[in-house]
Scaffold this active site. Structure first.
Site, PDB file in Angstrom:
ATOM      1  N   PRO A  10     -14.922   4.272  80.482  1.00  0.00           N
ATOM      2  CA  PRO A  10     -15.181   5.370  79.559  1.00  0.00           C
ATOM      3  C   PRO A  10     -16.772   5.535  79.635  1.00  0.00           C
ATOM      4  O   PRO A  10     -17.630   4.480  79.808  1.00  0.00           O
ATOM      5  CB  PRO A  10     -14.995   4.861  78.220  1.00  0.00           C
ATOM      6  CG  PRO A  10     -14.704   3.431  78.349  1.00  0.00           C
ATOM      7  CD  PRO A  10     -14.045   3.198  79.876  1.00  0.00           C
ATOM      8  N   ASN A  11     -17.159   6.750  79.693  1.00  0.00           N
ATOM      9  CA  ASN A  11     -18.494   7.354  79.639  1.00  0.00           C
ATOM     10  C   ASN A  11     -19.160   7.238  80.803  1.00  0.00           C
ATOM     11  O   ASN A  11     -20.450   7.625  80.909  1.00  0.00           O
ATOM     12  CB  ASN A  11     -19.248   6.527  78.555  1.00  0.00           C
ATOM     13  CG  ASN A  11     -18.653   6.779  76.929  1.00  0.00           C
ATOM     14  OD1 ASN A  11     -18.591   7.636  76.618  1.00  0.00           O
ATOM     15  ND2 ASN A  11     -18.325   5.449  76.500  1.00  0.00           N
ATOM     16  N   ARG A  18     -27.128   9.883  80.687  1.00  0.00           N
ATOM     17  CA  ARG A  18     -26.584   8.912  79.665  1.00  0.00           C
ATOM     18  C   ARG A  18     -27.679   7.814  79.658  1.00  0.00           C
ATOM     19  O   ARG A  18     -27.781   7.148  80.624  1.00  0.00           O
ATOM     20  CB  ARG A  18     -25.075   8.134  80.138  1.00  0.00           C
ATOM     21  CG  ARG A  18     -24.854   7.098  79.210  1.00  0.00           C
ATOM     22  CD  ARG A  18     -23.613   6.352  79.573  1.00  0.00           C
ATOM     23  NE  ARG A  18     -23.030   5.413  78.766  1.00  0.00           N
ATOM     24  CZ  ARG A  18     -22.257   4.183  79.104  1.00  0.00           C
ATOM     25  NH1 ARG A  18     -21.776   4.311  80.201  1.00  0.00           N
ATOM     26  NH2 ARG A  18     -22.026   3.501  78.065  1.00  0.00           N
ATOM     27  N   TYR A  23     -29.274   3.070  82.476  1.00  0.00           N
ATOM     28  CA  TYR A  23     -28.410   3.432  83.631  1.00  0.00           C
ATOM     29  C   TYR A  23     -29.121   4.243  84.687  1.00  0.00           C
ATOM     30  O   TYR A  23     -28.467   4.249  85.578  1.00  0.00           O
ATOM     31  CB  TYR A  23     -27.214   4.050  82.899  1.00  0.00           C
ATOM     32  CG  TYR A  23     -26.362   3.191  81.916  1.00  0.00           C
ATOM     33  CD1 TYR A  23     -25.776   2.167  82.344  1.00  0.00           C
ATOM     34  CD2 TYR A  23     -26.225   3.660  80.629  1.00  0.00           C
ATOM     35  CE1 TYR A  23     -25.222   1.238  81.454  1.00  0.00           C
ATOM     36  CE2 TYR A  23     -25.549   2.781  79.744  1.00  0.00           C
ATOM     37  CZ  TYR A  23     -24.898   1.681  79.692  1.00  0.00           C
ATOM     38  OH  TYR A  23     -24.259   1.095  79.084  1.00  0.00           O
ATOM     39  N   ALA A  77     -17.173   0.073  78.447  1.00  0.00           N
ATOM     40  CA  ALA A  77     -17.156  -0.669  77.201  1.00  0.00           C
ATOM     41  C   ALA A  77     -15.678  -1.651  77.169  1.00  0.00           C
ATOM     42  O   ALA A  77     -15.428  -2.201  76.452  1.00  0.00           O
ATOM     43  CB  ALA A  77     -17.283   0.125  76.114  1.00  0.00           C
ATOM     44  N   HIS A 100     -21.004  -3.891  87.140  1.00  0.00           N
ATOM     45  CA  HIS A 100     -21.821  -2.954  85.978  1.00  0.00           C
ATOM     46  C   HIS A 100     -23.177  -2.702  86.626  1.00  0.00           C
ATOM     47  O   HIS A 100     -23.756  -3.492  87.504  1.00  0.00           O
ATOM     48  CB  HIS A 100     -22.096  -4.146  84.879  1.00  0.00           C
ATOM     49  CG  HIS A 100     -20.740  -4.608  84.258  1.00  0.00           C
ATOM     50  ND1 HIS A 100     -19.881  -3.876  83.324  1.00  0.00           N
ATOM     51  CD2 HIS A 100     -20.345  -5.822  84.301  1.00  0.00           C
ATOM     52  CE1 HIS A 100     -18.942  -4.518  82.847  1.00  0.00           C
ATOM     53  NE2 HIS A 100     -19.052  -5.702  83.491  1.00  0.00           N
ATOM     54  N   ARG A 107     -28.546  -7.901  77.528  1.00  0.00           N
ATOM     55  CA  ARG A 107     -28.497  -6.827  76.457  1.00  0.00           C
ATOM     56  C   ARG A 107     -28.023  -7.496  75.201  1.00  0.00           C
ATOM     57  O   ARG A 107     -28.159  -8.551  75.308  1.00  0.00           O
ATOM     58  CB  ARG A 107     -27.477  -5.573  77.180  1.00  0.00           C
ATOM     59  CG  ARG A 107     -28.273  -4.841  78.436  1.00  0.00           C
ATOM     60  CD  ARG A 107     -27.242  -4.001  78.920  1.00  0.00           C
ATOM     61  NE  ARG A 107     -27.379  -2.685  77.712  1.00  0.00           N
ATOM     62  CZ  ARG A 107     -26.305  -1.851  78.132  1.00  0.00           C
ATOM     63  NH1 ARG A 107     -25.842  -1.790  79.049  1.00  0.00           N
ATOM     64  NH2 ARG A 107     -26.513  -0.903  76.991  1.00  0.00           N
TER      65      ARG A 107
END
Ligand code: DQA
Length: 151
Positions: A10-11, A18, A23, A77, A100, A107
């Site tokens: 997702p995303n 974004r 990112y 996520a 990732h 984070r």
């Protein structure tokens, strides 16, 4: 010909606009283009997909496993929440590499836990889009080792 599925959760379709501070500015299309070059040079058939739906990702992991393909997965996520994806990777028998873009360990604490890491061969994170390139190289190496040691 070895095959690798590169799966995005997702995303990740929003990459490029974004949270660029986290990112970067490279889009998912550009990541796909770069990986196609790598896969082509290595003689590997690459399938590249993105979905915002957990069940769709689960189905693609099954598909990869049935074909004997490797999996490079940025589950977004769902990395931190999805028991279903973990079971799909474990159940499909696919060799999987978790990737990732960001260094999730630098984070928020809720990103430090991965539901899928234990059923993946390894985890690559924090190298920006290069995480995908490293993940693809790892998956190809593992697939070749499996073929070389197959009875
Ligand atoms: C991500 C890290 C995840 O924590 C986050 O939810 C994402 C992107 C990464 O590539 O850095 O969607 O997987």
């Amino acid at each position: 010909m070895p095959a690798v599925y590169v799966l995005n959760g997702p995303n990740l379709n929003l990459l490029g606009r974004r949270e660029p501070g986290v990112y970067g500015s490279v889009t998912l299309d550009e990541i796909e283009r770069r990986l196609r070059e790598e896969a082509g040079a290595a003689g590997v058939e690459m399938t590249f997909r993105q979905s915002n739906l957990e069940g769709e990702l689960v189905g693609w992991v099954h598909e990869a496993g049935l074909k004997g393909a490797g999996v490079v997965i940025n589950a977004g996520a769902y990395t931190h929440t999805s028991l279903a994806l973990r079971d799909a990777i474990a159940g499909s028998g696919a060799i999987a590499v978790e990737v990732h873009i960001s260094n999730v360990y630098a984070r928020e604490p809720f990103r430090h836990k991965s539901m899928i890491a234990a059923v993946c061969a390894g985890v690559i994170c924090g190298f920006g889009p290069t995480s995908y390139k490293l993940g693809l190289a790892a998956a190809i190496t593992l697939l070749r080792e499996r073929t070389a040691t197959a009875p």
